[in-house]
Design a protein around this motif. Structure first.
Motif, PDB file in Angstrom:
ATOM      1  N   LEU A 199       0.752  -1.076   0.082  1.00  0.00           N
ATOM      2  CA  LEU A 199      -0.021  -0.056  -0.128  1.00  0.00           C
ATOM      3  C   LEU A 199       0.964   1.297   0.026  1.00  0.00           C
ATOM      4  O   LEU A 199       0.445   2.143  -0.481  1.00  0.00           O
ATOM      5  CB  LEU A 199      -1.003   0.030   1.308  1.00  0.00           C
ATOM      6  CG  LEU A 199      -2.099  -0.989   1.178  1.00  0.00           C
ATOM      7  CD1 LEU A 199      -2.736  -0.922   2.491  1.00  0.00           C
ATOM      8  CD2 LEU A 199      -3.042  -0.415   0.071  1.00  0.00           C
ATOM      9  N   SER A 200       2.092   1.227   0.709  1.00  0.00           N
ATOM     10  CA  SER A 200       2.801   2.301   0.728  1.00  0.00           C
ATOM     11  C   SER A 200       3.566   2.748  -0.495  1.00  0.00           C
ATOM     12  O   SER A 200       4.080   3.693  -0.590  1.00  0.00           O
ATOM     13  CB  SER A 200       3.906   2.318   1.880  1.00  0.00           C
ATOM     14  OG  SER A 200       4.633   1.279   1.453  1.00  0.00           O
ATOM     15  N   THR A 201       3.562   1.835  -1.268  1.00  0.00           N
ATOM     16  CA  THR A 201       4.270   2.107  -2.659  1.00  0.00           C
ATOM     17  C   THR A 201       3.392   2.686  -3.701  1.00  0.00           C
ATOM     18  O   THR A 201       3.662   3.312  -4.975  1.00  0.00           O
ATOM     19  CB  THR A 201       4.762   1.004  -3.406  1.00  0.00           C
ATOM     20  OG1 THR A 201       3.673  -0.161  -3.536  1.00  0.00           O
ATOM     21  CG2 THR A 201       6.115   0.000  -2.547  1.00  0.00           C
ATOM     22  N   PHE A 202       2.113   2.688  -3.767  1.00  0.00           N
ATOM     23  CA  PHE A 202       1.089   3.303  -4.492  1.00  0.00           C
ATOM     24  C   PHE A 202       0.410   4.439  -3.965  1.00  0.00           C
ATOM     25  O   PHE A 202       0.442   4.881  -2.940  1.00  0.00           O
ATOM     26  CB  PHE A 202      -0.116   2.133  -4.782  1.00  0.00           C
ATOM     27  CG  PHE A 202       0.468   0.947  -5.528  1.00  0.00           C
ATOM     28  CD1 PHE A 202       0.735   0.916  -6.687  1.00  0.00           C
ATOM     29  CD2 PHE A 202       0.477  -0.260  -4.825  1.00  0.00           C
ATOM     30  CE1 PHE A 202       1.131  -0.209  -7.346  1.00  0.00           C
ATOM     31  CE2 PHE A 202       0.885  -1.393  -5.391  1.00  0.00           C
ATOM     32  CZ  PHE A 202       1.526  -1.213  -6.438  1.00  0.00           C
ATOM     33  N   GLY A 203       0.127   5.273  -4.905  1.00  0.00           N
ATOM     34  CA  GLY A 203      -0.592   6.528  -4.663  1.00  0.00           C
ATOM     35  C   GLY A 203      -2.047   6.299  -4.045  1.00  0.00           C
ATOM     36  O   GLY A 203      -2.550   5.100  -4.019  1.00  0.00           O
ATOM     37  N   THR A 204      -2.644   7.517  -3.492  1.00  0.00           N
ATOM     38  CA  THR A 204      -3.872   7.285  -2.950  1.00  0.00           C
ATOM     39  C   THR A 204      -5.168   6.943  -3.746  1.00  0.00           C
ATOM     40  O   THR A 204      -6.214   6.372  -3.192  1.00  0.00           O
ATOM     41  CB  THR A 204      -4.480   8.556  -2.115  1.00  0.00           C
ATOM     42  OG1 THR A 204      -4.378   9.563  -3.035  1.00  0.00           O
ATOM     43  CG2 THR A 204      -3.335   8.600  -0.890  1.00  0.00           C
ATOM     44  N   ASP A 205      -4.906   7.157  -5.035  1.00  0.00           N
ATOM     45  CA  ASP A 205      -6.097   6.748  -5.747  1.00  0.00           C
ATOM     46  C   ASP A 205      -5.861   5.462  -6.388  1.00  0.00           C
ATOM     47  O   ASP A 205      -6.833   5.160  -7.344  1.00  0.00           O
ATOM     48  CB  ASP A 205      -6.229   8.050  -6.981  1.00  0.00           C
ATOM     49  CG  ASP A 205      -4.986   8.302  -7.366  1.00  0.00           C
ATOM     50  OD1 ASP A 205      -4.248   8.509  -6.771  1.00  0.00           O
ATOM     51  OD2 ASP A 205      -5.095   8.961  -8.710  1.00  0.00           O
ATOM     52  N   ALA A 206      -4.885   4.577  -6.173  1.00  0.00           N
ATOM     53  CA  ALA A 206      -4.735   3.323  -6.381  1.00  0.00           C
ATOM     54  C   ALA A 206      -5.993   2.291  -5.957  1.00  0.00           C
ATOM     55  O   ALA A 206      -6.269   2.555  -4.649  1.00  0.00           O
ATOM     56  CB  ALA A 206      -3.615   2.700  -6.353  1.00  0.00           C
ATOM     57  N   GLN A 207      -6.231   1.624  -6.787  1.00  0.00           N
ATOM     58  CA  GLN A 207      -7.426   0.626  -5.993  1.00  0.00           C
ATOM     59  C   GLN A 207      -7.067  -0.863  -5.727  1.00  0.00           C
ATOM     60  O   GLN A 207      -6.443  -1.441  -6.759  1.00  0.00           O
ATOM     61  CB  GLN A 207      -8.720   0.454  -7.089  1.00  0.00           C
ATOM     62  CG  GLN A 207      -9.821  -0.332  -6.772  1.00  0.00           C
ATOM     63  CD  GLN A 207     -11.065  -0.490  -7.608  1.00  0.00           C
ATOM     64  OE1 GLN A 207     -11.013  -0.025  -8.814  1.00  0.00           O
ATOM     65  NE2 GLN A 207     -12.094  -1.079  -7.131  1.00  0.00           N
ATOM     66  N   THR A 235      -5.889  -3.918  -8.315  1.00  0.00           N
ATOM     67  CA  THR A 235      -7.078  -4.550  -8.986  1.00  0.00           C
ATOM     68  C   THR A 235      -8.239  -4.222  -8.667  1.00  0.00           C
ATOM     69  O   THR A 235      -8.838  -3.704  -7.464  1.00  0.00           O
ATOM     70  CB  THR A 235      -6.888  -6.142  -8.278  1.00  0.00           C
ATOM     71  OG1 THR A 235      -5.384  -6.534  -8.272  1.00  0.00           O
ATOM     72  CG2 THR A 235      -7.751  -7.262  -8.950  1.00  0.00           C
ATOM     73  N   SER A 236      -9.120  -4.092  -9.728  1.00  0.00           N
ATOM     74  CA  SER A 236     -10.687  -3.804  -9.510  1.00  0.00           C
ATOM     75  C   SER A 236     -11.412  -4.785  -8.665  1.00  0.00           C
ATOM     76  O   SER A 236     -11.052  -5.817  -8.521  1.00  0.00           O
ATOM     77  CB  SER A 236     -11.357  -3.707 -10.877  1.00  0.00           C
ATOM     78  OG  SER A 236     -11.296  -4.887 -11.542  1.00  0.00           O
ATOM     79  N   LEU A 237     -12.379  -4.298  -8.197  1.00  0.00           N
ATOM     80  CA  LEU A 237     -13.175  -5.317  -7.618  1.00  0.00           C
ATOM     81  C   LEU A 237     -13.777  -6.402  -8.469  1.00  0.00           C
ATOM     82  O   LEU A 237     -13.864  -7.715  -7.954  1.00  0.00           O
ATOM     83  CB  LEU A 237     -14.856  -4.624  -6.765  1.00  0.00           C
ATOM     84  CG  LEU A 237     -15.585  -5.374  -5.906  1.00  0.00           C
ATOM     85  CD1 LEU A 237     -15.099  -6.100  -4.836  1.00  0.00           C
ATOM     86  CD2 LEU A 237     -16.791  -4.615  -5.476  1.00  0.00           C
ATOM     87  N   HIS A 238     -14.146  -6.346  -9.528  1.00  0.00           N
ATOM     88  CA  HIS A 238     -14.600  -7.108 -10.463  1.00  0.00           C
ATOM     89  C   HIS A 238     -13.345  -8.157 -10.949  1.00  0.00           C
ATOM     90  O   HIS A 238     -13.600  -9.387 -10.765  1.00  0.00           O
ATOM     91  CB  HIS A 238     -14.942  -6.311 -11.976  1.00  0.00           C
ATOM     92  CG  HIS A 238     -15.330  -7.606 -12.964  1.00  0.00           C
ATOM     93  ND1 HIS A 238     -16.640  -8.156 -12.818  1.00  0.00           N
ATOM     94  CD2 HIS A 238     -14.730  -7.727 -14.142  1.00  0.00           C
ATOM     95  CE1 HIS A 238     -16.508  -8.751 -14.090  1.00  0.00           C
ATOM     96  NE2 HIS A 238     -15.460  -8.578 -14.692  1.00  0.00           N
ATOM     97  N   GLY A 239     -12.183  -7.599 -10.920  1.00  0.00           N
ATOM     98  CA  GLY A 239     -11.038  -8.562 -11.067  1.00  0.00           C
ATOM     99  C   GLY A 239     -10.807  -9.526 -10.251  1.00  0.00           C
ATOM    100  O   GLY A 239     -10.550 -10.577 -10.145  1.00  0.00           O
TER     101      GLY A 239
END
Length: 172
Positions: free
Chosen positions: A80-88, A147-151
């Motif tokens: 989580l710390s490696t991605f921005g706040t808008d990553a899903q 990853t999206s919820l669908h994925g």
């Protein structure tokens, strides 16, 4: 010797996961013409294998080879710390339905085998970026970075179908 002459001198130490299970082998090799390994090198190898065994014991569940809950949380937080706040990201939770019925009717050893087979199936189908753990008893968690919820849902539904196909032969 049946192997013939090896062109190396080898120092090997087993890496134990649990009291009796050997999880691997740490090997140090040098050319056959080099000096023999000394006591200091052997002690360093023993310390290294104990450190590796400690990491294995604390990071991996011995019966499923999946991450433990603390290791799962640590890896997920690190990801989580490696991605921005808008990553899903997605997290999935699963447990083995009616495992208590298996345990009561066939014994805990059969229930343990069910958990192991479910974990084997999970590991066999796990995409490289997904983090999986046995978080307790018959409970598992999956972390799907970016990853999206669908994925995530599509993967989990497919995994449930694969686990349902697993047959367990048990003699009464």
């Amino acid at each position: 010797s049946p192997l013939g002459s090896l062109p190396y001198k080898i120092l090997a130490c087993p890496i134990r996961h649990g009291a009796h299970h050997v999880a691997g082998l740490l090997v140090l090799a040098k050319p056959a013409a080099a000096q023999d390994f000394d006591v200091r090198q052997a002690r360093i190898m023993e310390m290294m294998t104990r450190r590796i065994a400690y990491v294995l014991q604390n990071a991996y569940d011995p019966s499923t080879s999946l991450l433990t809950r603390p290791a799962f949380e640590q890896r997920a937080l690190g990801t989580l710390s490696t991605f921005g706040t808008d990553a899903q990201h997605c997290v999935a939770y699963a447990d083995v339905d009616r495992l208590h019925v298996v345990n009561e009717n066939h014994g805990m050893h059969v229930g343990d085998e069910v958990i192991q087979r479910a974990a084997e199936t999970l590991r066999a189908h796990l995409p490289p970026n997904v983090i999986a753990a046995r978080i307790s008893g018959d409970r598992f968690a999956l972390f799907f970075p970016q990853t999206s919820l669908h994925g995530a849902q599509t993967f989990v539904e497919g995994l449930c179908r694969e686990v349902a196909k697993v047959s367990l032969t048990h003699e009464a």
